[in-house]
Design an enzyme around this catalytic site. Structure first.
Site, PDB file in Angstrom:
ATOM      1  N   LYS A 236      23.031 -79.670  35.736  1.00 49.92           N
ATOM      2  CA  LYS A 236      23.787 -80.765  36.361  1.00 49.92           C
ATOM      3  C   LYS A 236      25.267 -80.399  36.430  1.00 49.92           C
ATOM      4  O   LYS A 236      25.941 -80.627  37.434  1.00 49.92           O
ATOM      5  CB  LYS A 236      23.560 -82.076  35.591  1.00 49.92           C
ATOM      6  CG  LYS A 236      22.157 -82.629  35.842  1.00 49.92           C
ATOM      7  CD  LYS A 236      21.758 -83.755  34.907  1.00 49.92           C
ATOM      8  CE  LYS A 236      20.268 -84.061  35.128  1.00 49.92           C
ATOM      9  NZ  LYS A 236      19.742 -85.082  34.221  1.00 49.92           N
TER      10      LYS A 236
ATOM     11  N   GLN B 151      21.663 -88.217  29.211  1.00 46.40           N
ATOM     12  CA  GLN B 151      20.446 -87.411  29.326  1.00 46.40           C
ATOM     13  C   GLN B 151      19.348 -87.995  28.427  1.00 46.40           C
ATOM     14  O   GLN B 151      19.545 -88.200  27.238  1.00 46.40           O
ATOM     15  CB  GLN B 151      20.756 -85.956  28.931  1.00 46.40           C
ATOM     16  CG  GLN B 151      19.595 -85.004  29.111  1.00 46.40           C
ATOM     17  CD  GLN B 151      19.168 -84.841  30.576  1.00 46.40           C
ATOM     18  OE1 GLN B 151      20.001 -84.755  31.483  1.00 46.40           O
ATOM     19  NE2 GLN B 151      17.870 -84.834  30.815  1.00 46.40           N
TER      20      GLN B 151
ATOM     21  N   ASP C 115      22.160 -92.520  37.776  1.00 43.62           N
ATOM     22  CA  ASP C 115      20.735 -92.219  37.609  1.00 43.62           C
ATOM     23  C   ASP C 115      19.863 -93.305  38.247  1.00 43.62           C
ATOM     24  O   ASP C 115      18.668 -93.109  38.437  1.00 43.62           O
ATOM     25  CB  ASP C 115      20.393 -92.133  36.105  1.00 43.62           C
ATOM     26  CG  ASP C 115      20.172 -90.693  35.658  1.00 43.62           C
ATOM     27  OD1 ASP C 115      19.899 -89.838  36.524  1.00 43.62           O
ATOM     28  OD2 ASP C 115      20.271 -90.431  34.441  1.00 43.62           O
TER      29      ASP C 115
END
Ligand code: NDP
Length: 280
Positions: free
Chosen positions: A52, A96, A119
């Site tokens: 990422k 995460q 997200d």
């Protein structure tokens, strides 16, 4: 032979489009910044986080990295998220997953400001998707819609079957296909006669989490098959939820693993980050 849907090429195209938009924003004095939080040092998570950050560097998005110890408490993590929510210069916040067991993932997801929820996991983002309002969409299913559209697959009016109903893949996938005017069926572990259901699909999205489970017996001749699964087989090679060798010959188009859905997730994260600027 089926058309092989090239997720690597399509994701590269999307990242280049994002790069251009980031450069345009920069020219107007606007920077885009993503805060990435990792708790603990799970090796798979470290690889995802690394990828990422690499993607951010490529498109010109600034990334702030927070690497917290495995024993971080929920209060400590929530307090960091609270600070990042307040910082105007931070556009997106990504935590995460999975998190260590002392931390409630739902509480963490709810703590992220929905305007920074790149997200797309916050209940407000999911609700917005459900009622057709603007908001962030979970990256993997959003990437699958891009794969289909950019490969020339028409969704409107098609029988779409999604195997899997998780909050991050199956459910948002079904909502997105519905938004694109597909006729959508969601199958799961309690579905009776799965093969009969999946053989109705013009577009079959497989997010079942079982290596190579979907063989040609589950697929209608000429269907488009999208394989979301990622697993390592006994030889440590990547494989999907679809038995590619068996099913591919009867499909009109199919995604490979690796090189199909996988690269799209990060490309769509970059897309969400640049879009966050207009939502804020
Ligand atoms: P989950 O394990 O959360 O969900 C799996 C779903 O499949 C559940 O809804 C479950 O049903 C259903 N299921 C399980 N067994 C069967 C069965 N025998 N018949 C029918 N349905 C079944 O997985 P995720 O949605 O998180 O992920 C799915 C796959 O996609 C995994 O392989 C994961 O690694 C991969 N993945 C890939 C990503 C990428 O970037 N390419 C991103 C995210 C995930 P029930 O709800 O009834 O239990």
């Amino acid at each position: 032979m089926p058309k092989i849907i090239d997720g690597k090429a399509i994701s590269a195209q999307i990242k280049d489009e994002v790069k251009e938009r980031v450069a345009q924003l920069k020219a107007q004095g606007v920077t885009v910044c993503l805060a990435v939080i990792q708790v603990g040092a799970d090796p798979a998570s470290s690889v995802y986080v690394g990828n990422k950050k690499k993607a951010c560097a490529y498109v010109g998005i600034e990334s702030l990295s927070y690497e917290l110890a495995e024993e971080t408490t929920q209060e400590e993590l929530l307090s960091l998220i609270g600070e990042l929510n307040k910082k105007d210069e931070v556009n997106g916040i990504l935590v995460q997953l999975p998190l260590p067991k002392q931390i409630d993932e739902d509480a963490v997801i709810r703590a992220i400001d929905p305007k920074k929820d790149v997200d797309g996991f916050h209940p407000q983002s999911v609700g917005a998707l459900c009622i057709g309002q603007p908001g962030f969409v979970s990256c993997t299913p959003a990437g699958i819609i891009e794969l289909l559209k950019r490969s020339g697959v028409e969704i409107a009016g098609k029988e779409c079957v999604v195997i899997g109903r998780s909050n991050i893949v199956g459910k948002p996938m079904a909502l997105l296909l519905l938004r694109e005017n597909g006729t959508v069926t969601v199958a799961h572990s309690k579905t009776k006669d799965l093969k009969e259901v999946t053989r109705r699909a013009d577009i079959l999205i497989v997010a079942v989490g079982k290596p190579k489970m979907i063989t040609k017996e589950y697929v209608k001749e000429g269907a488009v098959v999208i394989d979301v699964g990622i697993h390592r087989n006994e030889n440590n090679k990547l494989c999907g939820d679809v038995d590619y060798e068996d099913a591919a010959p009867i499909c009109s188009a199919i995604t490979p693993v690796p090189g199909g859905v996988g690269p799209m997730t990060i490309a769509m994260l970059m897309y969400n980050c640049v879009n966050s600027v207009s939502l804020q």
